[in-house]
Design an enzyme around this catalytic site. Structure first.
Site, PDB file in Angstrom:
ATOM      1  N   ASP A   1     -14.834 -24.262  16.346  1.00 38.83           N
ATOM      2  CA  ASP A   1     -15.231 -23.209  17.291  1.00 38.83           C
ATOM      3  C   ASP A   1     -15.460 -23.765  18.702  1.00 38.83           C
ATOM      4  OD1 ASP A   1     -15.235 -21.744  14.983  1.00 38.83           O
ATOM      5  OD2 ASP A   1     -17.284 -20.985  15.182  1.00 38.83           O
TER       6      ASP A   1
ATOM      7  N   ARG B   1       0.599  -4.783  11.400  1.00 39.99           N
ATOM      8  CA  ARG B   1       0.270  -5.619  10.240  1.00 39.99           C
ATOM      9  C   ARG B   1      -0.880  -6.533  10.647  1.00 39.99           C
ATOM     10  NH1 ARG B   1       3.388  -2.525   8.691  1.00 39.99           N
ATOM     11  NH2 ARG B   1       5.288  -2.766   7.444  1.00 39.99           N
TER      12      ARG B   1
ATOM     13  N   GLN C   1      -6.928 -22.621   8.486  1.00 42.07           N
ATOM     14  CA  GLN C   1      -6.848 -23.038   9.892  1.00 42.07           C
ATOM     15  C   GLN C   1      -7.761 -24.231  10.183  1.00 42.07           C
ATOM     16  OE1 GLN C   1      -8.438 -19.755  12.595  1.00 42.07           O
ATOM     17  NE2 GLN C   1      -8.971 -19.006  10.569  1.00 42.07           N
TER      18      GLN C   1
HETATM   19  O1  F6P Z   1     -18.407 -22.738  12.236  1.00 42.43           O
HETATM   20  C1  F6P Z   1     -17.101 -22.993  11.941  1.00 42.43           C
HETATM   21  C2  F6P Z   1     -16.495 -21.841  11.195  1.00 42.43           C
HETATM   22  O2  F6P Z   1     -15.170 -22.218  10.916  1.00 42.43           O
HETATM   23  C3  F6P Z   1     -16.565 -20.479  11.902  1.00 42.43           C
HETATM   24  O3  F6P Z   1     -15.527 -20.261  12.795  1.00 42.43           O
HETATM   25  C4  F6P Z   1     -16.540 -19.519  10.743  1.00 42.43           C
HETATM   26  O4  F6P Z   1     -17.209 -18.304  11.054  1.00 42.43           O
HETATM   27  C5  F6P Z   1     -17.274 -20.246   9.692  1.00 42.43           C
HETATM   28  O5  F6P Z   1     -17.146 -21.623   9.959  1.00 42.43           O
HETATM   29  C6  F6P Z   1     -16.771 -19.959   8.291  1.00 42.43           C
HETATM   30  O6  F6P Z   1     -17.709 -20.449   7.405  1.00 42.43           O
HETATM   31  P1  F6P Z   1     -17.457 -20.830   5.884  1.00 42.43           P
HETATM   32  O7  F6P Z   1     -16.643 -22.055   5.855  1.00 42.43           O
HETATM   33  O8  F6P Z   1     -18.803 -21.061   5.330  1.00 42.43           O
HETATM   34  O9  F6P Z   1     -16.744 -19.680   5.256  1.00 42.43           O
END
Ligand code: F6P
Length: 368
Positions: free
Chosen positions: A138, A283, A291
């Site tokens: 992020d 879609r 990712q």
């Molecule tokens: O904080 C990094 C992140 O990839 C965010 O972009 C996303 O909201 C979150 O982790 C997803 O969390 P988890 O891996 O617990 O599903």
């Protein structure tokens, strides 16, 4: 005399670049005659019942970890200051402090984002010998220009955005690509720009659905005299993007130990509205955890190396409560130490006035 020992752990969402950083910690520590112990699964690995199992890391063990995505130590979203769920949360941070001592760790490298490093800061305030390394796809930590994982994820997401242009173009539809980014739209914005998205919706600027419609109509208006004009559009939506006056779309109502809900669904929501409220077909795809996957890019290997080496240097200097930070990105960057407190005090968000066209939901055509 017993060999000096330090620990290393990775917390929060995994990201490419963690393993190169762990490897660098082990290499630099070995130069100092210091042994490195890997702690499993983030802060959980320092709680009672978990801290009795650790992994002594030497150079032959980690030699090829620069090539590995994810974290070979495992991760968790454990918050030792607020463990459990609902009304039964408990402060178990005392266990972590005791286990650091029990394991004979004279320093501890915590690699993570705002949550993991927020815990690191509080433990350092309580006297623990902790230093931090910034990691998050992020890129929303303050006091550093780089957080491990960002470059690899931008590349992955940009490639998918670009690839989604051909099916969308062949079939004349709007493709919505939902990407991660809870509060910050760095990943969506830069991957959208690199991948050729028509619109990018970011958490920093709530979007107006009527405006999205108007922009789609503008691009997709049929031109009978020239059928080669674009008849598709790609919209990148950060998972934390929200309609003006609305709120974030979540997977469920549960919150984790850091108080976060699981975001997800804005892409599907948007595609459904486009299908039902406009003349355009649409879609949606949510990219989800892949990712964050795959081998680290050269930049994540460079930055992992520099951050890992610097973290051990910080330990040697007993610079507790600090985080390694980069100004610029390798090969042109300066590495320094900043206070963990400064890294987690506020989120680093997209600089909207500088980069984001709030009328056209894309990169500004003005840089100077
Ligand atoms: O904080 C990094 C992140 O990839 C965010 O972009 C996303 O909201 C979150 O982790 C997803 O969390 P988890 O891996 O617990 O599903």
């Amino acid at each position: 005399m017993a060999k000096q020992r330090i620990g290393v752990l990775t917390g929060g969402g995994d990201a490419p670049g963690l393993n190169p950083a762990i490897r660098a910690v082990v290499y630099r520590a070995a130069d100092e005659g210091i042994e490195t112990v890997g702690i499993y699964d983030g802060w959980e690995g320092l709680l009672d019942g978990f801290a009795d199992q650790t992994w002594t890391l030497d150079i032959p063990t980690v030699r090829t970890w620069d090539r590995d995505g994810g974290t070979n130590l495992g991760s968790s979203r454990t918050n030792p200051f607020k463990r459990g769920n609902g009304a039964t949360r408990s402060d178990d941070s005392g266990q972590v402090l005791r286990n650091i001592e029990k394991l004979g760790l004279e320093g501890l490298v915590a690699i993570g984002g705002e949550d993991t490093l927020g815990v690191a800061k509080k433990l350092a305030d309580a006297g623990a010998p902790v230093v931090g390394i910034p990691k998050t796809i992020d890129k929303d930590l303050s006091a550093t220009d780089y957080t491990l994982g960002f470059d690899t994820s931008v590349r992955t997401v940009a490639e998918i955005v670009e690839r989604s242009r051909t099916p969308a173009g062949s079939h004349h539809w709007v493709q919505v690509v939902e990407v991660m980014g809870r509060h910050a739209g760095h990943l969506a914005f830069w991957a959208g720009l690199a991948g050729g998205a028509y619109l990018t919706l970011i958490p920093e600027h709530p979007f107006d659905f009527e405006r999205v419609k108007a922009l789609l109509d503008e691009r997709l208006a049929p031109n009978p005299s020239d059928r080669r004009i674009p008849r598709y559009a790609v919209i990148v939506a950060a998972e934390g993007a929200m309609p003006r006056g609305g709120k974030e779309i979540t997977v469920d109502a549960q919150v984790d130990e850091f108080g976060h809900v699981r975001l997800g669904g804005v892409g599907a929501w948007l595609a459904e509205r486009i299908r039902t409220e406009t003349v355009h077909d649409a879609r949606a795809v949510a990219l989800g955890h892949p990712q964050r996957g795959g081998p680290p890019s050269p930049t994540d290997r460079h930055m992992g190396w520099l951050f890992g080496v610097a973290a051990v240097e910080a330990i040697v200097r007993r610079a507790w409560g600090k985080m390694v930070s980069a100004r610029g990105i390798a090969p042109a960057c300066d590495i320094s130490l900043v206070a963990l407190a400064d890294a987690v005090v506020r989120l680093n968000l997209v600089d909207v006035p500088r980069y984001y066209d709030t009328d056209r939901y894309q990169a500004k055509r003005r840089v100077l």
